[in-house]
Scaffold this motif. Sequence first.
Motif, PDB file in Angstrom:
ATOM      1  N   GLN A 205     -10.645   5.972  -7.628  1.00  0.00           N
ATOM      2  CA  GLN A 205     -10.422   7.094  -7.283  1.00  0.00           C
ATOM      3  C   GLN A 205      -8.696   7.350  -7.406  1.00  0.00           C
ATOM      4  O   GLN A 205      -7.808   6.301  -6.752  1.00  0.00           O
ATOM      5  CB  GLN A 205     -10.582   7.675  -5.945  1.00  0.00           C
ATOM      6  N   PRO A 206      -8.116   8.550  -8.235  1.00  0.00           N
ATOM      7  CA  PRO A 206      -6.573   8.296  -8.234  1.00  0.00           C
ATOM      8  C   PRO A 206      -5.960   8.906  -6.749  1.00  0.00           C
ATOM      9  O   PRO A 206      -6.405   9.705  -6.350  1.00  0.00           O
ATOM     10  CB  PRO A 206      -6.449   9.449  -9.378  1.00  0.00           C
ATOM     11  N   THR A 207      -4.821   7.870  -6.664  1.00  0.00           N
ATOM     12  CA  THR A 207      -4.183   8.308  -5.202  1.00  0.00           C
ATOM     13  C   THR A 207      -2.856   9.118  -5.877  1.00  0.00           C
ATOM     14  O   THR A 207      -2.169   9.575  -5.205  1.00  0.00           O
ATOM     15  CB  THR A 207      -3.789   7.177  -4.463  1.00  0.00           C
ATOM     16  N   TYR A 208      -2.463   9.088  -7.168  1.00  0.00           N
ATOM     17  CA  TYR A 208      -1.435   9.391  -7.725  1.00  0.00           C
ATOM     18  C   TYR A 208      -1.472   9.738  -9.191  1.00  0.00           C
ATOM     19  O   TYR A 208      -2.174   8.511  -9.832  1.00  0.00           O
ATOM     20  CB  TYR A 208      -0.310   8.724  -7.490  1.00  0.00           C
TER      21      TYR A 208
ATOM     22  N   GLU B 114      12.059   1.637  -9.808  1.00  0.00           N
ATOM     23  CA  GLU B 114      11.427   2.492  -8.792  1.00  0.00           C
ATOM     24  C   GLU B 114      10.410   1.923  -8.105  1.00  0.00           C
ATOM     25  O   GLU B 114       9.561   1.550  -8.530  1.00  0.00           O
ATOM     26  CB  GLU B 114      11.265   3.845  -9.412  1.00  0.00           C
ATOM     27  N   ILE B 115      10.310   2.415  -6.587  1.00  0.00           N
ATOM     28  CA  ILE B 115       9.303   1.988  -5.844  1.00  0.00           C
ATOM     29  C   ILE B 115       8.684   3.128  -5.269  1.00  0.00           C
ATOM     30  O   ILE B 115       9.426   4.197  -4.741  1.00  0.00           O
ATOM     31  CB  ILE B 115       9.982   1.133  -4.553  1.00  0.00           C
ATOM     32  N   LYS B 116       7.498   3.111  -5.289  1.00  0.00           N
ATOM     33  CA  LYS B 116       6.587   4.388  -4.488  1.00  0.00           C
ATOM     34  C   LYS B 116       5.603   3.416  -3.815  1.00  0.00           C
ATOM     35  O   LYS B 116       5.245   2.314  -4.036  1.00  0.00           O
ATOM     36  CB  LYS B 116       5.854   4.956  -5.920  1.00  0.00           C
ATOM     37  N   ASP B 117       5.145   4.143  -2.879  1.00  0.00           N
ATOM     38  CA  ASP B 117       3.894   3.913  -2.137  1.00  0.00           C
ATOM     39  C   ASP B 117       2.576   4.158  -2.876  1.00  0.00           C
ATOM     40  O   ASP B 117       2.760   4.778  -4.018  1.00  0.00           O
ATOM     41  CB  ASP B 117       3.891   4.545  -0.649  1.00  0.00           C
ATOM     42  N   LEU B 118       1.635   3.713  -2.392  1.00  0.00           N
ATOM     43  CA  LEU B 118       0.303   3.889  -3.121  1.00  0.00           C
ATOM     44  C   LEU B 118      -0.159   5.290  -3.185  1.00  0.00           C
ATOM     45  O   LEU B 118      -1.137   5.245  -4.016  1.00  0.00           O
ATOM     46  CB  LEU B 118      -0.807   2.957  -2.462  1.00  0.00           C
ATOM     47  N   LEU B 119       0.390   6.300  -2.698  1.00  0.00           N
ATOM     48  CA  LEU B 119       0.105   7.576  -2.663  1.00  0.00           C
ATOM     49  C   LEU B 119       1.054   8.431  -3.614  1.00  0.00           C
ATOM     50  O   LEU B 119       0.927   9.445  -4.083  1.00  0.00           O
ATOM     51  CB  LEU B 119       0.203   8.357  -1.312  1.00  0.00           C
ATOM     52  N   GLY B 120       2.197   7.453  -4.218  1.00  0.00           N
ATOM     53  CA  GLY B 120       2.990   8.038  -5.176  1.00  0.00           C
ATOM     54  C   GLY B 120       4.286   8.437  -4.546  1.00  0.00           C
ATOM     55  O   GLY B 120       5.137   9.011  -5.249  1.00  0.00           O
ATOM     56  N   THR B 121       4.479   8.465  -3.354  1.00  0.00           N
ATOM     57  CA  THR B 121       5.564   8.911  -2.515  1.00  0.00           C
ATOM     58  C   THR B 121       6.900   7.933  -2.760  1.00  0.00           C
ATOM     59  O   THR B 121       6.622   6.832  -3.005  1.00  0.00           O
ATOM     60  CB  THR B 121       5.491   8.892  -1.071  1.00  0.00           C
TER      61      THR B 121
END
Length: 373
Positions: A116-119, A150-157
């Motif tokens: 499932q895509p989270t981002y 760049e760093i994102k969380d697993l939801l793309g934030t």
Amino acid sequence: MQYLKQNNKKNEQTTRRIILAAIVLVVVLTVALLIGAIGQNRSVSAARLRCTSAQSVTPFGDRVLYYDGTTLFCLDTSGNEKWSYTLGSKASFTCNENTVVAWIGSQLHILDKNGQPTYNENLANTIQFAKAGSRYVAIVLGTDVGPELEIKDLLGTHIDSEIASYTDMIILDLGFFDNGEYLWTTSLDVYGTVANTVMHTYKVNMTNSGEISLGENLAYDVVFAGGKLNVVTTRQLRKFDYRGTEDTSAATLVYGWQLEDYLVSGNDAMLLFSLSGSSSTVGLNQLRLLYGKTDKRFTMPSSCVGAALFNKKVYAFSADTIYRANINAQRFEAVALPGALDGQQVTGYLGMTDNGAALLTTADNSVFAVTLP
């Protein structure tokens, strides 16, 4: 007198209960030992997967990923499809045991274990490569020289980014460590008069906690264990703490050896090397295991196409045999490869799933998931 009879009867009942409980305990322990023995000595089996060796076949926890040029597929080790996700052409991907990161151009996809895509969004620049940790994703953007991290969380934030540390540098590799809270990167100064690899370490709020000059020897893998970063270079195995302070007494010469696989066991990294320069025609003939104070060499009974660690044992794969040895064993056990390989000989090793299935290839580019003994 009646009292004594009743008391004796109660004592007999108590004794019977104790004996019964002891019998039950013995039965439970026996069953547990049998289950453990079965788990450690399971039979070898093989399942032909529907992918080919040219389709980026990659272990994904206890599953297998492959990309057919348009779609990313996830299979279990019996070959059953768990999910699929359309990426389009010319995509790339990496994964850890729970998360997949895929990209095409500037398009970034983050998928969970169930596909499932989270981002799924376009970023501001072209993606060079990306890797996921347990909590964050690190993406290298832009041109080869002077990229942006760049760093994102697993939801793309968006969490943070770093550019200044990589001016005139090429980022070679990166990875998360210590429960995903920290990040290391290795980069190369392209304009220096002498080749110099630099390792940066960060807390994942992008606070730079260390910068280490590794010199001209290429650092090609980093393994975190026991609070130390085990940095494998073409010359030495070196150990550093979070801030880049080296434990010089722990340096080990590994010149001429190539890292094949690793496991983390307790506070130590188990590192399995083969003699570097082994060609596909010659194969692997010598292995070396570094583990704590152990530095052990293994001579293979025959030429092998790959080697791995699983369940604190050394495994190697020849054309028709699996070799297995405990860390302190004096000789290998030989287990014939199962007939499910259709009589074909093994030509390559692609990796190992978390549940102990070796991904082996044959001359016709078929891929088999072989359950290890």
